[in-house]
Scaffold this active site. Structure first.
Site, PDB file in Angstrom:
ATOM      1  N   PHE A  27       0.864  -1.191   0.000  1.00 33.67           N
ATOM      2  CA  PHE A  27       0.000   0.000   0.000  1.00 33.67           C
ATOM      3  C   PHE A  27       0.893   1.231   0.000  1.00 33.67           C
ATOM      4  CE2 PHE A  27      -2.152   3.586   1.878  1.00 33.67           C
ATOM      5  CZ  PHE A  27      -3.355   3.603   1.192  1.00 33.67           C
ATOM      6  N   ASP A  85       9.464   2.672   1.674  1.00 32.81           N
ATOM      7  CA  ASP A  85       8.325   3.443   2.183  1.00 32.81           C
ATOM      8  C   ASP A  85       8.223   3.194   3.684  1.00 32.81           C
ATOM      9  OD1 ASP A  85       5.826   4.357   2.961  1.00 32.81           O
ATOM     10  OD2 ASP A  85       4.741   3.511   1.259  1.00 32.81           O
ATOM     11  N   LYS A 118       3.236   9.947   8.299  1.00 33.49           N
ATOM     12  CA  LYS A 118       2.402   9.699   9.479  1.00 33.49           C
ATOM     13  C   LYS A 118       2.934  10.233  10.820  1.00 33.49           C
ATOM     14  CE  LYS A 118      -0.621   6.046   7.864  1.00 33.49           C
ATOM     15  NZ  LYS A 118      -0.340   5.494   6.551  1.00 33.49           N
TER      16      LYS A 118
END
Ligand SMILES: *Cc1c(COP(=O)(O)O)cnc(C)c1O
Length: 390
Positions: free
Chosen positions: A124, A211, A240
């Protein structure tokens, strides 16, 4: 727009791992806004810093020098051993920039006419057209064809399959993966696999792009999850947890990648504004001062041990996996109904990949809070698994 399936509670304020809804009910927050609130809710040091910053400057644009960008970049460079940083506002934006670096590196350095990026099953990377094309989940892609071309997909943790795909696709310029897959169900790239990818990228002059939007910023018990493998990426998107709740993203690059984008190639209006940078600087400084990275590792070990002890041998329990405070509990069947039951029991978490209960508590979680998460969650899971299957 009806883009979210929301639980029917509205949160009004919080403190540490506790949040309260508008009806005055208290919850233990084991999700942290999806790995965002690194310091928990309303951390006094972050609150004071942001209040101070709002009274000075919120935004100036990148037409001018922004000293707080230099400060946060220097810290990220020191912690990662990489060399340069581009600031943006979110995870997909950091990944989108990384994919642009991969393409331009392919053209400029490798001389490829149509550079491709090798991505993985279960991945993702976000919901822009390029990042959803890099994502593996058909639910994320459905309805948005034509997808962005230029991706080749490999199974995770299978180095031989990666090498075979690279042999068959000489246009690949970069390998792009989450060090630990988050939305895909907390699936770690194994240490030997990461080390193998590093060797393959060095041998073939490819970029290794990790990532760390979800697994970075101390969550796993190291500043960055790839540090468990003793390797460095060439490109590392972050977001995040970096601003502990204030939107901020970053692309951190090493020497192979940091000169690829030049003036006029890339930019963003909001990226790196003083408010977001102050949040990043203060988040990292607090983590360092309070030893929260090592603490997250210890609390994660404690929580995973409690979960494993409680679920060992229970029919329908598959496994507990993760690193530090990034934890997945895989069950043998879809368990989305647990979300509302969690709310009813005063516990916030998520379910991802249909069958994986995901815990991402703030790094300030205490031993007592970690024990309380297990104590509230285990009975819910055991009752669920004891129910007759529909
Ligand atoms: C959340 C996430 C993204 C997307 O971040 P946004 O800020 O929602 O755009 C990308 N990659 C990973 C690994 C993520 O967990």
């Amino acid at each position: 727009m009806p883009t979210y399936g929301r639980l029917p509670i509205a949160l009004s304020h919080g403190r540490g791992l506790r949040v309260w809804d508008t009806e005055g009910r208290e919850y233990l927050d084991a999700l942290s806004g999806i790995a965002v609130n690194t310091l928990g809710h309303a951390h006094p040091r972050l609150v004071a810093a942001l209040q101070d910053q709002v009274g000075k400057l919120i935004h100036t644009s990148n037409y001018y020098l922004v000293p707080l960008q230099e400060q946060l970049a220097a810290k990220l460079v020191a912690l990662s051993g990489l060399t340069n940083v581009f600031f943006c506002n979110s995870g997909l934006e950091a990944n989108e920039g990384a994919l642009k670096i991969a393409r331009k590196y392919g053209h400029d350095v490798l001389g490829l006419a149509e550079p491709q990026t090798l991505v993985f099953e279960g991945a993702f990377h976000g919901r822009s057209l390029a990042t959803l094309s890099a994502t593996a989940n058909p639910k994320v892609q459905a309805g948005f064809a034509p997808l962005v071309p230029g991706f080749v997909r490999a199974p995770l943790n299978d180095l031989a399959a990666v090498e075979a795909l690279l042999d068959a696709n000489p246009n690949v310029s970069a390998i792009f993966l989450e060090t630990i897959q988050g939305e895909g169900g907390i699936n770690p790239a194994r240490v030997e696999f990461l080390q193998g990818l590093r060797r393959v990228c060095d041998a073939r002059k490819l970029l290794l792009m990790l990532d760390e939007v979800q697994c970075g910023i101390g969550r796993t018990g190291k500043w960055f999850a790839h540090q468990w493998a003793g390797i460095q990426p060439d490109v590392m998107p972050l977001a995040k947890g970096l601003g502990s709740g204030v939107p901020v993203g970053a692309i951190v690059c090493g020497p192979k990648a940091s000169g690829v984008l030049t003036a006029g190639n890339h930019g963003t209006t909001f990226g790196g504004n003083p408010l977001a940078m102050r949040a990043g600087v203060e988040t990292l400084a607090t983590m360092e001062a309070d030893g929260l990275v090592a603490h997250a590792g210890r609390m994660g070990d404690r929580l995973m041990a409690a979960l494993r002890a409680g679920l060992q041998g229970v029919p329908g329990f598959v496994e507990v996996r993760g690193q530090g405070l990034m934890i997945g509990i895989e069950l043998a069947r879809p368990c989305g109904v647990l979300l509302q039951r969690g709310v009813d029991a005063g516990l916030l978490f998520s379910v991802t990949a249909d069958r994986v209960v995901r815990l991402l508590p703030a790094l300030v979680a205490t031993e007592a809070e970690v024990d309380e998460i297990a104590a509230r969650l285990l009975p819910l899971i055991m009752a669920f698994l004891a129910e007759p299957q529909a």
